[in-house]
Design a protein around this motif. Structure first.
Motif, PDB file in Angstrom:
ATOM      1  N   LEU A 172       0.842  -1.195   0.000  1.00  0.00           N
ATOM      2  CA  LEU A 172       0.000   0.000   0.000  1.00  0.00           C
ATOM      3  C   LEU A 172       0.883   1.254   0.000  1.00  0.00           C
ATOM      4  O   LEU A 172       2.038   1.197   0.430  1.00  0.00           O
ATOM      5  N   GLU A 176       2.234  -0.627   4.133  1.00  0.00           N
ATOM      6  CA  GLU A 176       1.839  -1.950   4.600  1.00  0.00           C
ATOM      7  C   GLU A 176       1.867  -2.948   3.434  1.00  0.00           C
ATOM      8  O   GLU A 176       1.478  -2.614   2.323  1.00  0.00           O
ATOM      9  N   VAL A 177       2.285  -4.169   3.738  1.00  0.00           N
ATOM     10  CA  VAL A 177       2.281  -5.239   2.739  1.00  0.00           C
ATOM     11  C   VAL A 177       1.076  -6.126   3.004  1.00  0.00           C
ATOM     12  O   VAL A 177       0.932  -6.674   4.104  1.00  0.00           O
ATOM     13  N   ILE A 178       0.185  -6.242   2.026  1.00  0.00           N
ATOM     14  CA  ILE A 178      -0.976  -7.133   2.204  1.00  0.00           C
ATOM     15  C   ILE A 178      -0.923  -8.232   1.155  1.00  0.00           C
ATOM     16  O   ILE A 178      -0.314  -8.075   0.097  1.00  0.00           O
ATOM     17  N   ARG A 179      -1.540  -9.361   1.504  1.00  0.00           N
ATOM     18  CA  ARG A 179      -1.715 -10.445   0.531  1.00  0.00           C
ATOM     19  C   ARG A 179      -3.208 -10.613   0.312  1.00  0.00           C
ATOM     20  O   ARG A 179      -3.954 -10.863   1.249  1.00  0.00           O
ATOM     21  N   THR A 180      -3.650 -10.451  -0.931  1.00  0.00           N
ATOM     22  CA  THR A 180      -5.073 -10.610  -1.252  1.00  0.00           C
ATOM     23  C   THR A 180      -5.251 -11.940  -1.967  1.00  0.00           C
ATOM     24  O   THR A 180      -4.367 -12.383  -2.693  1.00  0.00           O
ATOM     25  N   GLY A 181      -6.416 -12.572  -1.764  1.00  0.00           N
ATOM     26  CA  GLY A 181      -6.664 -13.855  -2.417  1.00  0.00           C
ATOM     27  C   GLY A 181      -5.616 -14.868  -2.004  1.00  0.00           C
ATOM     28  O   GLY A 181      -5.156 -14.869  -0.865  1.00  0.00           O
ATOM     29  N   LEU A 193     -10.484  -7.575  -3.164  1.00  0.00           N
ATOM     30  CA  LEU A 193      -9.389  -6.635  -3.434  1.00  0.00           C
ATOM     31  C   LEU A 193      -8.522  -7.105  -4.598  1.00  0.00           C
ATOM     32  O   LEU A 193      -7.929  -6.289  -5.307  1.00  0.00           O
ATOM     33  N   LEU A 196     -10.195  -5.687  -7.492  1.00  0.00           N
ATOM     34  CA  LEU A 196     -10.155  -4.218  -7.454  1.00  0.00           C
ATOM     35  C   LEU A 196      -8.776  -3.706  -7.841  1.00  0.00           C
ATOM     36  O   LEU A 196      -8.650  -2.709  -8.570  1.00  0.00           O
ATOM     37  N   THR A 203      -2.465   2.924  -9.202  1.00  0.00           N
ATOM     38  CA  THR A 203      -2.939   4.083  -8.432  1.00  0.00           C
ATOM     39  C   THR A 203      -3.332   3.707  -7.001  1.00  0.00           C
ATOM     40  O   THR A 203      -3.545   4.591  -6.176  1.00  0.00           O
ATOM     41  N   LEU A 204      -3.472   2.403  -6.724  1.00  0.00           N
ATOM     42  CA  LEU A 204      -3.946   1.984  -5.398  1.00  0.00           C
ATOM     43  C   LEU A 204      -2.868   1.273  -4.589  1.00  0.00           C
ATOM     44  O   LEU A 204      -2.915   1.283  -3.359  1.00  0.00           O
ATOM     45  N   ILE A 443     -12.436   5.856  -2.969  1.00  0.00           N
ATOM     46  CA  ILE A 443     -11.716   4.573  -2.878  1.00  0.00           C
ATOM     47  C   ILE A 443     -10.211   4.815  -2.959  1.00  0.00           C
ATOM     48  O   ILE A 443      -9.430   4.238  -2.199  1.00  0.00           O
ATOM     49  N   LYS A 444      -9.810   5.676  -3.869  1.00  0.00           N
ATOM     50  CA  LYS A 444      -8.391   6.037  -3.991  1.00  0.00           C
ATOM     51  C   LYS A 444      -7.854   6.525  -2.642  1.00  0.00           C
ATOM     52  O   LYS A 444      -6.781   6.107  -2.200  1.00  0.00           O
ATOM     53  N   ALA A 446      -8.991   5.854   0.293  1.00  0.00           N
ATOM     54  CA  ALA A 446      -8.951   4.743   1.260  1.00  0.00           C
ATOM     55  C   ALA A 446      -7.629   3.981   1.158  1.00  0.00           C
ATOM     56  O   ALA A 446      -7.129   3.453   2.151  1.00  0.00           O
ATOM     57  N   PHE A 447      -7.059   3.920  -0.041  1.00  0.00           N
ATOM     58  CA  PHE A 447      -5.775   3.245  -0.244  1.00  0.00           C
ATOM     59  C   PHE A 447      -4.599   4.206  -0.045  1.00  0.00           C
ATOM     60  O   PHE A 447      -3.549   3.793   0.427  1.00  0.00           O
TER      61      PHE A 447
ATOM     62  N   ARG B 431      -7.742 -14.660   8.475  1.00  0.00           N
ATOM     63  CA  ARG B 431      -7.479 -14.877   7.057  1.00  0.00           C
ATOM     64  C   ARG B 431      -6.763 -13.689   6.428  1.00  0.00           C
ATOM     65  O   ARG B 431      -5.880 -13.860   5.597  1.00  0.00           O
ATOM     66  N   ASP B 435      -3.843  -5.309   8.700  1.00  0.00           N
ATOM     67  CA  ASP B 435      -3.729  -4.220   7.719  1.00  0.00           C
ATOM     68  C   ASP B 435      -4.837  -4.315   6.673  1.00  0.00           C
ATOM     69  O   ASP B 435      -5.407  -3.304   6.262  1.00  0.00           O
ATOM     70  N   GLN B 436      -5.146  -5.537   6.233  1.00  0.00           N
ATOM     71  CA  GLN B 436      -6.197  -5.681   5.227  1.00  0.00           C
ATOM     72  C   GLN B 436      -7.574  -5.418   5.831  1.00  0.00           C
ATOM     73  O   GLN B 436      -8.444  -4.821   5.185  1.00  0.00           O
ATOM     74  N   LEU B 439      -8.028  -1.808   5.845  1.00  0.00           N
ATOM     75  CA  LEU B 439      -8.302  -1.324   4.484  1.00  0.00           C
ATOM     76  C   LEU B 439      -9.765  -1.591   4.110  1.00  0.00           C
ATOM     77  O   LEU B 439     -10.433  -0.730   3.529  1.00  0.00           O
ATOM     78  N   ARG B 442     -11.843   1.063   5.570  1.00  0.00           N
ATOM     79  CA  ARG B 442     -11.742   2.350   4.860  1.00  0.00           C
ATOM     80  C   ARG B 442     -12.549   2.308   3.551  1.00  0.00           C
ATOM     81  O   ARG B 442     -13.188   3.293   3.174  1.00  0.00           O
ATOM     82  N   ALA B 446     -15.772   4.573   2.357  1.00  0.00           N
ATOM     83  CA  ALA B 446     -15.835   5.278   1.070  1.00  0.00           C
ATOM     84  C   ALA B 446     -17.210   5.111   0.421  1.00  0.00           C
ATOM     85  O   ALA B 446     -17.693   5.998  -0.284  1.00  0.00           O
TER      86      ALA B 446
END
Lengths: 460, 460
Positions: A172, A176-181, A193, A196, A203-204, A443-444, A446-447, B431, B435-436, B439, B442, B446
């Motif tokens: 981000l 912060e480092v996130i893992r999605t899925g 996410l 998204l 941009t996010l 949304i922008k 928020a990130f 899960r 941090d996620q 997010l 947030r 939005a």
């Protein structure tokens, strides 16, 4: 803005001195991506090697309010990676490893800077297909594919990049480092996410790892070509193909201008009297491919095709595809500036859209050839502009503004697969409306509360 | 909270007096959805008929800070539509029209309250397939399918609901009506709100229209069944099927407990000595289906299947599928309370996950049968609980907490297709991480600055 010496020293301490460039001659080549007419140099180009380095750069940038534009190869066509406000260009090409291919789970895990072709070839070596097939595959990176939700030639049957992104590691803007899925096709824990971020054009967040789904490699593939007097006839043939239950891997078209340009360029023996050329192809088991090719050829003939040829062997199939693949270089050769655009309309309105484009081109005294993906209504009108004519750029912009408006009138969109970037941002409001534009901005935020990531693009 | 008389009057003026219920006896049936153990009555149930009515209700709710929970049939299994904080339950079942089916564009446009089966049948009447196939299809609504990103029995070959959502009309909690996406497969104009809203479980906006992609109807379909001594063997057979390039429409399994329950319930003649039953099936052209069925049957035999049967005709195919379809009613019959859960693990770890579930069940003295989608690693461990035993509910909760933790340990997820709702929210942080989760909050803000939409669920 210029970066102060303290920032440069910090950047050097994060990624190593040899991985920061800031002299004018060093940063100038990074002022552009593959989009004509957009140029703005960064203050520094930074080449991180690890996720933690990306996170440290972003924390610094947020703290000091420095713009950061992430990019891979910079092969996008919408000025998505031009650093409009200077700052840091974060080039991810050092992070180019293919980390894992699982034949059991049908997936690949890679760093963002691996090229599409590298990933596809690593998968193919294990008998697996990476389905997204952007035209830029030899240079574009998988991180860039995901950031732009890249499309390509196989969209109708296989979908686009979005359909293959299983999981992402993302930094981000605040570090912060996130893992999605993850590694799963079925996972509904939390907002999506992964999707998204796919297509969010840097941009996010900054993508630092991708997990992509693979498919078993089809046993075979073949191609045919049909010539028609008009694009309207070719469009009706496409409708018939789908109405007969065939969803083929390839349904590409060239208009009259493109056919002429390709023939002048490559001497493939294309018919000069045709108003449209339709390439059709499929992959899968040999008998199914043969049946589908035969059926598509017959349906083209039924719709009045001037001539239909189905490849007898792989070499012939490749030769037929060459006509489509060299449409852009063939047009580019006609003059020194080629503006390749990208709109989508509902499939049945493809011929109508090409008629509109021809009328716009005539009105503005421009040469615009159109080719693209007939199966999913995605067209690439391509203006060939004489750069010695200073008024031509203005006429080109005016013409494309009308073309985008026409696409919206026909229930289409201003970009099917190239993205918004800086080039399409002036037209985005016409597509989405004020309320949705305001939502994108929220949304922008928020990130990216400080607004440092790829400013001047979507969400700004 | 109780709604004051002024609010009720306003609601009645928006949707009509006969479409607002607020007496205790009227609202009590809406305290629950299909999830056991969760119950909380709304203060009013409102049945809008048009998008503008939804918008007016939401504007009122935001202005007065009244919770609003949107729902369709309420068939979800994660308490996603239980109005935890009372307020308005916005039931969309009056908006149930199929608005358009386009055979040329391969899409359907429908209001959110149309049932999955209604949409699927309207498509089938035009020779088209609506691919998502949730078990609840006869009652669940397409709006609910999208809101939960419903999965189903065809996920491996066809993907889930997310892969078929082309466009949405959505009312934001503050009352603005936006249209995301449209009629196109290829459209990258702006952030992918279509996919972000898909699976957002009524926490970000209220879906008032959906545009969904259809496919040509496959010419035929067939099914086979294989019995194995153990789930580990069945899992290896699934791996072999995919390794041989077959991505079938159906790969479903039942464990030993489910086989026994189904046989007791329906007397289908299932083998009592099997440790696992694997249903495999495919659809498409007849020769391709026959080839794939034969190949899958052979691969099951190679992995040591006790017995393999491939259906010779459609009636037999339906009979074989019956075993899977009645797994849940068969288990439910054993006692009066059935807790149907939903986790996904990477496909190669399916047998390991079932072993873990069996160990957890033994430790907590519970009967847990597991069935599900072997092709995509999506399991439905189902606890059968004696409601006369007050301690059993506690043991069930404790057991499932361990099962969710085990799924995460195996690189899986806490929900593959049912959703988070209120039931899984306590496990979501495990899960996604802090941090996620921050997010997600947030992003929620939005969309929903007043926090009125489905409070106490994801994003709260």
């Amino acid at each position: 803005m210029a970066l102060d010496a303290g920032v440069l020293t910090e950047l050097e301490s994060i990624v190593g001195r040899e991985h920061v460039r800031h002299e004018q001659g060093e940063v100038a080549p990074y002022a552009r991506d593959a989009t004509p007419l957009f140029s703005s140099p960064p203050d520094a180009v930074v080449f991180p090697a690890r996720t933690e380095e990306v996170a440290a750069v972003l924390r610094l940038a947020t703290a000091r309010r420095i713009p950061v534009v992430p990019r891979g190869a910079g092969s996008n066509l919408c000025a998505a990676t031009v650093p409009l406000q200077g700052g840091i260009l974060l080039v991810l090409t050092r992070m180019d490893r293919v980390l894992e291919i699982s034949t059991e789970e049908l997936l690949v895990r890679a760093e963002p800077g691996a090229t599409t072709a590298t990933v596809a070839e690593a998968a193919a070596a294990q008998g697996l297909l990476f389905a997204p097939d952007p035209g830029s595959r030899t240079v574009s990176t998988v991180g860039g594919n995901v950031a732009t939700c890249a499309g390509g030639l196989r969209g109708l049957k296989y979908g686009v990049t979005r359909n293959y992104v299983l999981g992402l590691e993302v930094v981000l803007p605040t570090g912060e480092v996130i893992r999605t899925g993850g590694r799963l096709w079925k996972d509904v824990a939390g907002y999506d996410l992964t999707r998204l971020l796919t297509g969010s054009e840097g941009t996010l967040g900054v993508i630092t790892e991708v997990t992509l789904a693979l498919l078993p490699m089809p046993a075979t593939a073949s191609t045919g070509v049909a010539y028609f007097s008009s694009l309207a006839e070719a469009g009706r043939a496409v409708t018939q193909v789908l109405a007969h239950g065939v969803v083929p891997a390839t349904l590409e078209f060239l208009d009259r201008t493109c056919i002429g340009a390709v023939e002048d360029y490559a001497r493939l023996g294309l018919r000069g009297d045709a108003g449209a050329l339709l390439l059709f192809g499929d992959d899968g088991e040999p008998d199914a491919v043969e049946r589908n090719l035969t059926r598509m050829g017959e349906l083209c003939a039924d719709e009045g095709a001037l001539e239909v040829t189905v490849a007898k062997e792989i070499a012939q199939s490749e030769a037929l595809l060459a006509a489509r693949r060299c449409a852009l270089p063939a047009l580019s050769r006609l003059d020194t500036l080629t503006v390749l655009e990208d709109v989508t309309v509902p499939r049945p309105r493809l011929a109508e859209m090409v008629d509109r484009i021809e009328a716009v081109a005539a009105r503005h005294d421009l040469l615009i050839g159109t080719f693209g993906h007939a199966g999913d209504g995605n067209l690439h009108p391509t203006a060939v502009v004489d750069v010695r004519d200073p008024a031509a750029a203005d006429r080109t912009h005016a013409a494309f503004a009308e073309i985008f408006a026409a696409a919206l009138e026909l229930d289409g969109t201003i970009t099917g697969e190239h993205g918004v970037g800086a080039a399409k941002l002036p037209y985005l409001r016409d597509r989405l409306g004020d309320d949705q534009m305001a939502l994108l901005r929220r949304i922008k935020t928020a990130f990216d509360p400080a607004g440092i990531l790829n400013p001047g693009k979507t969400g700004s």
